[in-house]
Design a protein around this motif. Sequence first.
Motif, short mmCIF file in Angstrom:
data_model
loop_
_atom_site.label_atom_id
_atom_site.label_comp_id
_atom_site.label_asym_id
_atom_site.label_seq_id
_atom_site.Cartn_x
_atom_site.Cartn_y
_atom_site.Cartn_z
N GLU A 2 36.80 47.69 37.45
CA GLU A 2 35.93 47.22 38.53
C GLU A 2 36.64 46.16 39.36
N LYS A 3 36.64 46.37 40.66
CA LYS A 3 37.21 45.43 41.61
C LYS A 3 36.05 44.78 42.35
N ILE A 4 36.22 43.52 42.73
CA ILE A 4 35.13 42.78 43.38
C ILE A 4 35.54 42.34 44.77
N LEU A 5 34.64 42.57 45.71
CA LEU A 5 34.77 42.10 47.08
C LEU A 5 33.62 41.13 47.31
N GLU A 6 33.96 39.89 47.59
CA GLU A 6 32.94 38.86 47.76
C GLU A 6 32.86 38.44 49.22
N ILE A 7 31.61 38.35 49.71
CA ILE A 7 31.36 37.99 51.10
C ILE A 7 30.37 36.84 51.12
N ASP A 8 30.70 35.80 51.88
CA ASP A 8 29.79 34.66 52.05
C ASP A 8 29.16 34.73 53.44
N ILE A 9 27.85 34.77 53.48
CA ILE A 9 27.11 34.73 54.74
C ILE A 9 26.39 33.39 54.77
N ASN A 10 26.90 32.46 55.56
CA ASN A 10 26.35 31.11 55.58
C ASN A 10 25.33 30.89 56.70
N LEU A 28 32.96 40.84 60.86
CA LEU A 28 32.55 40.95 59.47
C LEU A 28 32.97 42.30 58.90
N ILE A 29 32.76 43.37 59.66
CA ILE A 29 33.14 44.70 59.19
C ILE A 29 34.66 44.78 59.02
N LYS A 30 35.40 44.22 59.97
CA LYS A 30 36.86 44.20 59.87
C LYS A 30 37.30 43.40 58.65
N TYR A 31 36.63 42.28 58.39
CA TYR A 31 36.94 41.47 57.21
C TYR A 31 36.72 42.29 55.93
N ILE A 32 35.61 42.98 55.87
CA ILE A 32 35.29 43.78 54.68
C ILE A 32 36.36 44.84 54.45
N ILE A 33 36.74 45.54 55.52
CA ILE A 33 37.75 46.60 55.39
C ILE A 33 39.11 46.02 55.00
N ASP A 34 39.50 44.95 55.67
CA ASP A 34 40.82 44.36 55.41
C ASP A 34 40.94 43.70 54.04
N ASN A 35 39.82 43.20 53.51
CA ASN A 35 39.88 42.45 52.25
C ASN A 35 39.37 43.24 51.06
N THR A 36 39.14 44.52 51.23
CA THR A 36 38.80 45.35 50.09
C THR A 36 40.01 45.41 49.18
N PRO A 37 39.82 45.11 47.91
CA PRO A 37 40.99 45.13 47.01
C PRO A 37 41.56 46.55 46.89
N LYS A 38 42.85 46.62 46.66
CA LYS A 38 43.48 47.92 46.48
C LYS A 38 42.84 48.60 45.26
N PHE A 39 42.60 49.90 45.41
CA PHE A 39 41.91 50.60 44.34
C PHE A 39 42.52 51.97 44.13
N LYS A 40 42.29 52.47 42.92
CA LYS A 40 42.69 53.83 42.58
C LYS A 40 41.44 54.70 42.66
N LYS A 41 41.63 55.98 42.52
CA LYS A 41 40.53 56.93 42.70
C LYS A 41 39.36 56.66 41.76
N ASP A 42 39.64 56.29 40.53
CA ASP A 42 38.56 56.10 39.55
C ASP A 42 38.09 54.66 39.43
N ASP A 43 38.63 53.75 40.23
CA ASP A 43 38.18 52.35 40.21
C ASP A 43 36.81 52.22 40.86
N LYS A 44 36.05 51.27 40.38
CA LYS A 44 34.75 50.94 40.96
C LYS A 44 34.89 49.65 41.76
N ILE A 45 34.20 49.61 42.88
CA ILE A 45 34.18 48.39 43.69
C ILE A 45 32.77 47.85 43.69
N LYS A 46 32.67 46.55 43.51
CA LYS A 46 31.38 45.88 43.56
C LYS A 46 31.44 44.88 44.71
#
Length: 153
Positions: A2-10, A28-46
């Motif tokens: 599991e990989k984690i992408l954390e976003i702060d909305i202040n 915000l959308i660009k930030y989410i795309i650019d900062n998504t951790p590298k993942f493999k096919k079977d990895d989960k992102i939270k």
Amino acid sequence: MEKILEIDINDKEDLFEKYNEKKISKELIKYIIDNTPKFKKDDKIKVIINNNLKDKMFVGELIKKELDSEVTRNEYKFTYNNRKQIVYFILGVAALVLSTFINIEILEEIIVIGAWVVLWNMVELEIDDDINYIKKKRILKKILNSEFEEIRK
């Protein structure tokens, strides 16, 4: 894994466009795309959204809808670029064929050079833009299929 992408909305400026509070920020959308951790096919992102807004607004669904819209925009750009590549190819080949019928040597060389420039633009679009669109599509699909957890503070 599991990989984690954390976003702060202040505040609302972090979430919405500056001039339209009905649209999610492109930054915000660009930030989410650019900062998504590298993942493999079977990895989960939270995706963890730290919601520090004073309003009782749930932002997870708004972000998901905008990510879905970004997939649609990405598909349109991909299709548009493919059409542009076809036009460049046709123009380049037509110019090469035309150059075989020209008897003036300087004019023939100018047309040949122009044809190769147009053909090279087609190749450049294929190499650079198509790879980026495919990569972006893969990231967006993975994020949309991931678990979103919103933490209100």
